[in-house]
Design an enzyme around this catalytic site. Structure first.
Site, short mmCIF file in Angstrom:
data_model
loop_
_atom_site.label_atom_id
_atom_site.label_comp_id
_atom_site.label_asym_id
_atom_site.label_seq_id
_atom_site.Cartn_x
_atom_site.Cartn_y
_atom_site.Cartn_z
CE LYS A 27 -6.14 -23.23 22.32
NZ LYS A 27 -7.55 -22.82 22.43
CG ASP A 48 -9.14 -19.88 24.00
OD1 ASP A 48 -9.08 -19.38 22.85
OD2 ASP A 48 -8.44 -20.86 24.35
#
Ligand code: ATR
Length: 277
Positions: free
Chosen positions: A69, A106
């Site tokens: 990420k 997220d």
């Protein structure tokens, strides 16, 4: 647009345990969309090559997961506002000119799961355990939601201090004082990997937690962690991490396949059935 099937997938290393192909696959079938979402095992040193190959391979984009990420963030041509704030990317969109835009969903996954599973709840004083990538996304989401105080607790205090410096608006609390720090909070969140299957449970005394609080565990395997059970025992409402997984997936699906998908009990059941104990 061509009339060939749209392609997307998830890059990770390892990737075989990912529930994302099961999740997106269910939506593709449910909405009758001609498309495919595939697991993409990509070693860290191949990430740049793999991302740059997406346009040539005809991909509309992809998700990136552990351990990519932060590295993916550095490889994007541009970023969405949330990704730019937290320095992390989990959703890549291939633009018409072949350039790559990186988003982080997220935080929206966290927010939308909280909205769905604790309707009407407004975060006030919050205690957050953990200082990894998930914690950064949650801190940012809490700030967007207007939390009045964020107490951040992490075993390695320097990591919490780094999050506080980079994101601001956070009070770092010593790991040894984590139970005391539950006093007066209306939301406690576990964003550590403790409680995950095969990991030790989180050691926390919930007695200082107000009975009208919400406890949120980003861990979803097992669905009912010791953290959630102990919080429920002092009267707290509990939210498991499966909702965050489902909701973070929706914006990517919408970008790649052109339909905004819904998070329903049927989807939840289908994805949970894919959990390996
Ligand atoms: P992610 O990006 O998914 O959040 P991560 O960066 O590996 O994952 O973060 C894992 C979190 O779990 C960290 O907050 C970590 O604490 P440290 O920063 O001290 O490593 C926490 N964690 C993992 N194992 C732990 C343990 N045995 N005790 C306390 N915290 C633990």
């Amino acid at each position: 647009m061509t009339d060939s099937a749209a392609l997307a997938g998830v890059m990770g290393w390892p990737i075989h345990h990912s529930l994302s192909p099961r999740l997106h696959g269910w939506w593709l079938q449910h909405y009758g969309i001609k498309g495919h979402y595939v697991p993409l095992p990509v070693a860290p040193e191949k990430l740049e090559q793999a991302l740059r190959a997406l346009p040539a391979l005809g991909f509309a984009g992809c998700n990136v997961t552990v351990p990519h990420k932060e590295n993916a963030f550095a490889l994007m041509d541009r970023h969405g506002a949330t990704a730019a704030r937290i320095g992390s990317v989990n959703t890549v969109v291939v633009e018409a000119d072949g350039s790559l835009t990186g988003h982080s969903t997220d935080g929206i996954g966290f927010t939308n799961s909280l909205r769905q599973e604790a309707p009407g709840f407004i975060p006030g004083k919050v205690m957050l355990l953990g200082a990894g990538g998930a914690a950064r996304a949650v801190v940012d989401a809490l700030q967007q939601l207007g939390a009045t105080e964020i107490r951040l607790v992490n075993r390695t205090q320097e990591r919490a201090e780094q999050v506080a410096t980079e994101l601001g608006g956070v009070t770092v609390v010593n790991w040894a004082e984590r139970s005391e720090a539950l006093r007066e909070v209306n939301l406690v969140i576990n964003s550590t990997s403790l409680g995950l299957i095969g990991q030790p449970p989180l050691d926390l005394d919930f007695s200082p937690l107000p009975a009208d609080a919400v406890a949120y565990d980003i861990v979803y395997n097992p669905l009912e962690t010791a953290f959630l059970k102990q919080a429920a025992a002092v009267g707290a409402r509990t939210v498991s991490g499966i909702g965050m997984l489902l909701h973070q997936a929706a914006p990517g699906f919408a970008s790649w396949f052109g339909t905004t998908p819904e998070v329903t009990p049927e989807l939840r059941q289908h994805v949970l059935a894919g959990l390996t104990p």
